[in-house]
Scaffold this motif. Structure first.
Motif, PDB file in Angstrom:
ATOM      1  N   ALA A   1     -13.942  29.844 -17.368  1.00  0.00           N
ATOM      2  CA  ALA A   1     -14.956  28.976 -17.892  1.00  0.00           C
ATOM      3  C   ALA A   1     -14.647  27.701 -17.334  1.00  0.00           C
ATOM      4  O   ALA A   1     -13.624  27.357 -16.426  1.00  0.00           O
ATOM      5  N   ALA A   2     -15.580  26.553 -17.535  1.00  0.00           N
ATOM      6  CA  ALA A   2     -15.436  25.207 -16.919  1.00  0.00           C
ATOM      7  C   ALA A   2     -14.394  24.367 -17.799  1.00  0.00           C
ATOM      8  O   ALA A   2     -13.877  23.709 -17.069  1.00  0.00           O
TER       9      ALA A   2
ATOM     10  N   ALA B   1     -18.188  25.892 -12.515  1.00  0.00           N
ATOM     11  CA  ALA B   1     -18.343  26.548 -13.930  1.00  0.00           C
ATOM     12  C   ALA B   1     -17.383  27.772 -13.992  1.00  0.00           C
ATOM     13  O   ALA B   1     -17.072  27.831 -15.341  1.00  0.00           O
ATOM     14  N   ASP B   2     -16.729  28.232 -13.227  1.00  0.00           N
ATOM     15  CA  ASP B   2     -15.483  29.249 -13.840  1.00  0.00           C
ATOM     16  C   ASP B   2     -14.165  28.610 -12.980  1.00  0.00           C
ATOM     17  O   ASP B   2     -13.189  29.416 -12.759  1.00  0.00           O
TER      18      ASP B   2
END
Length: 105
Positions: free
Chosen positions: A76-77, A53-54
């Motif tokens: 962020a993704a 996700a990060d």
């Protein structure tokens, strides 16, 4: 104002992504353009094949004339989401820093 864009070899998009990032950043920073000498952006994949996700980090460095550089980052993704988050942080910092300088004058 000069604009530089860097991304590692794991980020897809190439010139199209660089052009889109430059257009968006120039649009959002237009009111500060006379106070900035350069904006440098970097996108990098920080988690490799994990794709968390990060997993993408965007960093934007703005160089105000006669002052220390301002650096913001976001994760962020997706590259665009990370870039938008970093840009939002940059605008907030520029508004804060330049607003304070204008009040002192």
């Amino acid at each position: 104002m000069d604009f530089l864009f860097h991304s590692d070899d794991r980020i897809e998009g190439g010139n199209a992504m660089a052009d889109a990032a430059e257009a968006r950043i120039r649009e959002r920073t237009a009111r500060f353009a006379d106070r900035l000498t350069r904006i440098e952006t970097r996108l990098r994949d920080i988690d490799g094949d994990t794709n968390g996700a990060d997993g993408i980090e965007a960093s934007i460095e703005a160089r105000p004339a006669g002052a220390q550089p301002i650096v913001v980052t976001d994760r962020a993704a997706q590259p665009q989401t990370a870039m938008n988050g970093a840009l939002q942080k940059l605008i907030a910092r520029l508004e804060s820093d330049f607003g304070k300088a204008d009040r002192v004058r």
